[in-house]
Structures are given as structure tokens and as C-alpha cells.
Write a protein that holds these residues in place. Sequence first.
Motif, PDB file in Angstrom:
ATOM      1  N   THR A   1     -18.837  51.476  -3.955  1.00  0.00           N
ATOM      2  CA  THR A   1     -17.947  50.434  -3.458  1.00  0.00           C
ATOM      3  C   THR A   1     -16.522  50.944  -3.265  1.00  0.00           C
ATOM      4  O   THR A   1     -15.894  50.696  -2.234  1.00  0.00           O
ATOM      5  CB  THR A   1     -17.935  49.248  -4.446  1.00  0.00           C
ATOM      6  OG1 THR A   1     -19.278  48.828  -4.669  1.00  0.00           O
ATOM      7  CG2 THR A   1     -17.133  48.093  -3.888  1.00  0.00           C
ATOM      8  N   ILE A   2     -16.011  51.674  -4.257  1.00  0.00           N
ATOM      9  CA  ILE A   2     -14.634  52.162  -4.167  1.00  0.00           C
ATOM     10  C   ILE A   2     -14.503  53.187  -3.046  1.00  0.00           C
ATOM     11  O   ILE A   2     -13.518  53.201  -2.315  1.00  0.00           O
ATOM     12  CB  ILE A   2     -14.188  52.740  -5.524  1.00  0.00           C
ATOM     13  CG1 ILE A   2     -14.067  51.615  -6.556  1.00  0.00           C
ATOM     14  CG2 ILE A   2     -12.870  53.505  -5.392  1.00  0.00           C
ATOM     15  CD1 ILE A   2     -13.855  52.091  -7.981  1.00  0.00           C
TER      16      ILE A   2
ATOM     17  N   LEU B   1      -7.540  57.001  -9.630  1.00  0.00           N
ATOM     18  CA  LEU B   1      -8.173  56.682  -8.340  1.00  0.00           C
ATOM     19  C   LEU B   1      -7.141  56.723  -7.219  1.00  0.00           C
ATOM     20  O   LEU B   1      -7.360  57.341  -6.173  1.00  0.00           O
ATOM     21  CB  LEU B   1      -8.824  55.295  -8.396  1.00  0.00           C
ATOM     22  CG  LEU B   1     -10.044  55.160  -9.299  1.00  0.00           C
ATOM     23  CD1 LEU B   1     -10.558  53.727  -9.285  1.00  0.00           C
ATOM     24  CD2 LEU B   1     -11.139  56.117  -8.885  1.00  0.00           C
ATOM     25  N   PHE B   2      -5.999  56.073  -7.420  1.00  0.00           N
ATOM     26  CA  PHE B   2      -5.010  56.071  -6.337  1.00  0.00           C
ATOM     27  C   PHE B   2      -4.499  57.479  -6.059  1.00  0.00           C
ATOM     28  O   PHE B   2      -4.131  57.802  -4.921  1.00  0.00           O
ATOM     29  CB  PHE B   2      -3.827  55.136  -6.636  1.00  0.00           C
ATOM     30  CG  PHE B   2      -2.916  54.983  -5.448  1.00  0.00           C
ATOM     31  CD1 PHE B   2      -3.281  54.160  -4.390  1.00  0.00           C
ATOM     32  CD2 PHE B   2      -1.738  55.707  -5.343  1.00  0.00           C
ATOM     33  CE1 PHE B   2      -2.478  54.051  -3.264  1.00  0.00           C
ATOM     34  CE2 PHE B   2      -0.925  55.597  -4.219  1.00  0.00           C
ATOM     35  CZ  PHE B   2      -1.298  54.775  -3.170  1.00  0.00           C
TER      36      PHE B   2
ATOM     37  N   GLN C   1     -15.100  50.794   0.382  1.00  0.00           N
ATOM     38  CA  GLN C   1     -14.531  49.468   0.635  1.00  0.00           C
ATOM     39  C   GLN C   1     -13.050  49.372   0.299  1.00  0.00           C
ATOM     40  O   GLN C   1     -12.452  48.321   0.474  1.00  0.00           O
ATOM     41  CB  GLN C   1     -15.283  48.404  -0.188  1.00  0.00           C
ATOM     42  CG  GLN C   1     -16.780  48.384   0.013  1.00  0.00           C
ATOM     43  CD  GLN C   1     -17.187  47.809   1.345  1.00  0.00           C
ATOM     44  OE1 GLN C   1     -16.536  46.920   1.855  1.00  0.00           O
ATOM     45  NE2 GLN C   1     -18.263  48.320   1.930  1.00  0.00           N
ATOM     46  N   THR C   2     -12.459  50.425  -0.238  1.00  0.00           N
ATOM     47  CA  THR C   2     -11.032  50.371  -0.576  1.00  0.00           C
ATOM     48  C   THR C   2     -10.269  51.371   0.287  1.00  0.00           C
ATOM     49  O   THR C   2     -10.847  52.070   1.112  1.00  0.00           O
ATOM     50  CB  THR C   2     -10.793  50.703  -2.063  1.00  0.00           C
ATOM     51  OG1 THR C   2     -10.984  52.113  -2.248  1.00  0.00           O
ATOM     52  CG2 THR C   2     -11.736  49.945  -2.977  1.00  0.00           C
ATOM     53  N   VAL C   3      -8.969  51.475   0.036  1.00  0.00           N
ATOM     54  CA  VAL C   3      -8.114  52.412   0.772  1.00  0.00           C
ATOM     55  C   VAL C   3      -8.625  53.852   0.632  1.00  0.00           C
ATOM     56  O   VAL C   3      -8.350  54.691   1.482  1.00  0.00           O
ATOM     57  CB  VAL C   3      -6.651  52.292   0.282  1.00  0.00           C
ATOM     58  CG1 VAL C   3      -6.510  52.848  -1.122  1.00  0.00           C
ATOM     59  CG2 VAL C   3      -5.692  52.986   1.226  1.00  0.00           C
ATOM     60  N   LEU C   4      -9.401  54.114  -0.414  1.00  0.00           N
ATOM     61  CA  LEU C   4      -9.906  55.482  -0.613  1.00  0.00           C
ATOM     62  C   LEU C   4     -10.912  55.884   0.458  1.00  0.00           C
ATOM     63  O   LEU C   4     -11.228  57.060   0.602  1.00  0.00           O
ATOM     64  CB  LEU C   4     -10.524  55.638  -2.002  1.00  0.00           C
ATOM     65  CG  LEU C   4      -9.577  55.455  -3.185  1.00  0.00           C
ATOM     66  CD1 LEU C   4     -10.256  55.897  -4.469  1.00  0.00           C
ATOM     67  CD2 LEU C   4      -8.291  56.227  -2.983  1.00  0.00           C
ATOM     68  N   ARG C   5     -11.427  54.925   1.230  1.00  0.00           N
ATOM     69  CA  ARG C   5     -12.370  55.291   2.291  1.00  0.00           C
ATOM     70  C   ARG C   5     -11.702  56.224   3.310  1.00  0.00           C
ATOM     71  O   ARG C   5     -12.377  56.983   3.985  1.00  0.00           O
ATOM     72  CB  ARG C   5     -12.924  54.046   2.987  1.00  0.00           C
ATOM     73  CG  ARG C   5     -11.909  53.282   3.828  1.00  0.00           C
ATOM     74  CD  ARG C   5     -12.497  51.976   4.374  1.00  0.00           C
ATOM     75  NE  ARG C   5     -11.532  51.257   5.182  1.00  0.00           N
ATOM     76  CZ  ARG C   5     -10.549  50.487   4.711  1.00  0.00           C
ATOM     77  NH1 ARG C   5     -10.423  50.324   3.405  1.00  0.00           N
ATOM     78  NH2 ARG C   5      -9.718  49.880   5.523  1.00  0.00           N
TER      79      ARG C   5
END
Lengths: 299, 299
Positions: free
Chosen positions: B173-174, B212-213, B177-181
Motif C-alpha cells: 500500500t505504501i 519512510l519519508f 498509494q502514497t507519495v513514495l510511489r
Amino acid sequence: MTDIRADWIAVDWGTSHMRAWAMSASGTVLAAAQSDKGMGTLDRDGFEPELLRVAGGWMDGPTTVIACGMVGSRQGWVEAPYATVPCPALPDGFVQAPTTSRDLQVHVIPGLKQTNPADVMRGEETQIAGFLARNKNWDGVICLPGTHTKWVHVSADEVVSFQTFMTGELFATIGSQTVLRHSVAADGWDDTAFADAVTDAMARPEKLAAQLFSLRAEGLLNDLSGPAARARLSGLLIGAELAAAKPYWLGQQIAVIGAGDLSKLYVDALAAQHAPATQVQADAITLAGLTAAYRSLKG
Amino acid sequence: MTDIRADWIAVDWGTSHMRAWAMSASGTVLAAAQSDKGMGTLDRDGFEPELLRVAGGWMDGPTTVIACGMVGSRQGWVEAPYATVPCPALPDGFVQAPTTSRDLQVHVIPGLKQTNPADVMRGEETQIAGFLARNKNWDGVICLPGTHTKWVHVSADEVVSFQTFMTGELFATIGSQTVLRHSVAADGWDDTAFADAVTDAMARPEKLAAQLFSLRAEGLLNDLSGPAARARLSGLLIGAELAAAKPYWLGQQIAVIGAGDLSKLYVDALAAQHAPATQVQADAITLAGLTAAYRSLKG
């Protein structure tokens, strides 16, 4: 039609929204407008027409525009390269965006970066500048809750260091895109569940992935309500963040800048840790920062 | 058409897939088949037709079917209520699913639950039973990596306690679906990035949301590659999990049951912590568990 004439125009142009204010030279707001044409929806040559559509009515002759936010990213109107901390929240290096209209002078505020650990911000630096313009000689830690929450150490009018947590985005994504969507309500709240979850996460922050699944199991086995699960999810994530950010806030003066409800959660959670924090509304602070930028440009 | 005749049929029926094996009375596999009609796509009265479509050709007269997995959940063919640990991996309480065909006897294996902390499993208990059937008197900790990774303490032929981590689902998901994509590649890998991230996360597991960020910031500032970011995301999540699961695995005999690549990551990460683990292929173990269930039923 209005007959507003702006001495200059302040713009906060983020990924999903744009807001503009017609300003007098002395810093009074004459009018405000907004658009949902954020940076994420615009090509490079789409920014100027959108700005003119929203704020063109306030312009008569040469006009200075001060803009902050993702408008200055690599995918924005013009890239305003990051300044490196430690440095003032508004360092030199505003970048002029290319315009077709000769009357339009658009200055974009650079974001800040930190080399090690690698980190970036864009937009928050303007809020920090606004806060410092209103609170001269303030030393301490500023927390800016949001999709990507920032913790910022400020001293001697400089941003010393900062750290970004993906807490807001994790809350939205985990609550809606994982198995927890069956357990977590789309709205509703439970203050006690939030406070208990903050405590649990601060005590054992490394257990996050297990504490998350327990929301599902508690729903299946013990009828944990959807609103309580939602508050608990938020509390687990914010609690883990507070545990990790403790070197930032412990023993420091703390200001929390942001939208009301979310910032209140941070203020409450910090209060439970005997760390009193001042809550500051984001909108006025952003405008104060854009005004400080205008003055530094004209100064 | 085949002329296979099964003495009984083994079925692993999960949320997204179903697999069936034609078995001899002595436990030999005569044939195998599968379907993508998982529990998630079927109404209650859709299970029997699907089973007959996949495995009906193996049936001639009264046939016993042993099924494990989400087929026994509240949304499945029939609810097989959770047994409460501590208990054997295959406790009494198989539940017969309602069938139209009188020749069909479908026994569903119950999942396991833990009261405090609340936790559940469904399907993994059969793999644990298969492992114990092949490793008599084995005491230690079984790790079952997957969407929802389980750590299970086994002693004296009972499941003593267990804990579920949402690590696999968070990774998927991370990363998507998040900015990390924007930073994390859809495939590709970097062994060193994985190993370093495991070490970082184990040292400061509470910093997950910040770590993560940093994948995003490292991509923006230091050209972290997509495959390295992917490996680092996996390492951060698995490292945080290993830190939290340490009370389970420290000083214990460890078996890791699961699909090859993912389980290998856990085995490597544990080895770096001086915790040697045995890797066991999941498919054969599931079948061994279903066979053990058949034998316990036929007494």
C-alpha cells in the motif's frame, strides 16, 4: 466585478489547491480568491493563465506576485531550488517564473532541504517565516501537522534542522486501502480511544504494524466500534510519531501550526506528555510569511 | 477428461484463490487444480458449484473434502468459529458446510483466536499443523510471512500465542498509494539497501514514519534509485517488525514458512541478527496440514 486594485498579490499554490490574496502595500488583505487547479493538475504553461483567471481582476499595470508552495517544485511553474539548512526560513534566492505578460513579476519562494538525514519542505518555510515575523526572537520547535507532518527546530532566526513524518498520509491510506477499511469508520471519533492509543504507541512505538492489525482483530472479536477504531488508528500513528520526535520537543517551547482539528490532536497528545504547546492557525500565518517575503524583496 | 478418483479432496480456499488436490487414502497427491474464485468473489451459495466445477471430475460417490482458509470465515461458505489459544493447531470443531449434493461432505477447519492481545488467524493454523506433523515434538517459533505476517509460539504440540503484523500489506500500500510511489520502483531490488534498512529500523524502529519519508527525500536530493528505494521500504518494514517480534524469536528455534522470495528476506534478516532460521516451502506444508486434518477426522 470588483474595483479592487492590489499593490501586490500573495499566492499559496500547493499540489491540490491555490489561494490568492489581493494585498495593500502595508499588508492589508483587500480580497481573497481560490482555485482547485493545484500544481498537480497543471502543465508548466498552465500556471500563468490560471493566475490571471483568479487574480487578474486585481491587476492594473505592473504587479508583483509572491508565491510559495509546490508551484516552485520541479513539476511546478518554475523550479526554485531548495536552500540548505541551517539557514533563515526565507533565504535569498527567490526565483522569477517565466511569464508572457510583461506586467507580471512572479517571485517564487524556495523550499528548504536538509542534507543528512535527507529531508525537504516546500511551503512550510513560509509558515515558519510568518510565525517568526510575529514572534520575534522565538526559539523552540514548530510542529506543522498535515499529510507530511514537519518538526522544525528554530533558533536565532534560522531553521536549524527538521524531520518529516508521513503520518497524515499513512492515516488516510491505511484506513481506506488496507484490510482495516472494514474496521475503521470514515468519520466519527472517540477521545478516549485516541488518548489510550497515543499512550500505547509511545510506550512501544516499534509495535506499530502489530498494533494496526489489532484494530482488525478487536473489531472481529471484541466489537471495537468504527469511530473508536478510527480514533485509535490516528492515536497509534501520532503516538509513534511523538515517540520518534521526542528529541525535538522534549524540554522545548512548542508551537503547532495547522488546521484546527488535526492540530488540536497534536496539542492534546503533547499535553498528555506534559509538553504544553501553543496552537496557531495556519491561514493567517501563511499570509504573514508571504508578507514577510514581500517586504524582504522590496526592503 | 481424466479418470482420477480421489479418496478424499484437500482444499486451500483463501480470499483470492482456491487450490484443490485429489488425494489417495494414504496421502498421495493424485491430481491438483486451482481457481481464482476466492472467498472474496463468492456468495455463500457459490462455493459448492465452484468446488464441483474444479474438483467434481475426481468424485465418484460419497467424497470427503477437507478445507482450510477464509472459506471458514463469516463471509465464507460456513463460519467455522475460532478456537482459542493455547490449543492444538488443529483443535476439535471442524464444521460441515451445507451442501446440495448428498455425496459431498465438506469439513472446514476452524481458525485460531487469541483473546489478549486480540488476534486471529485462518489458514495458517493448517500450515502449522502440517509443520508439526513433519517435525514431531518441535518447540520454537514459526514465522509465516505474507500480507499479514504471523509470529507463532509453539510448545508441547500447542499454539501458545501469536502476533500478526500488517507488514506485507503496508509494503504494497505504501509503495503504490502514497507519495513514495514516485520513488519506489514496481520491481527491482538492492540487497545492500535492504540489509542496511533492516539494521536502521531495528536500531530506531519508532522512527518508521520519518524513515519512510526519507525515501522520498533521498530520491529528490541524492538520486536514490527506484529498486534501492523498493528494497529499503521492505527493509524498514521488516526491520521494524523484527524489532517488535524480538520477544518471540530471541533465543528460540525458528522456522519460516512461506513463498520463496519473501521468506528468504526474513531468513536473511534474521541471520544478520545471529538468529538462524529454517526455511520451509508453504505448499507442501499446507497439504501436510490438510492431510493431518483428514487423519484426525477419520481417527
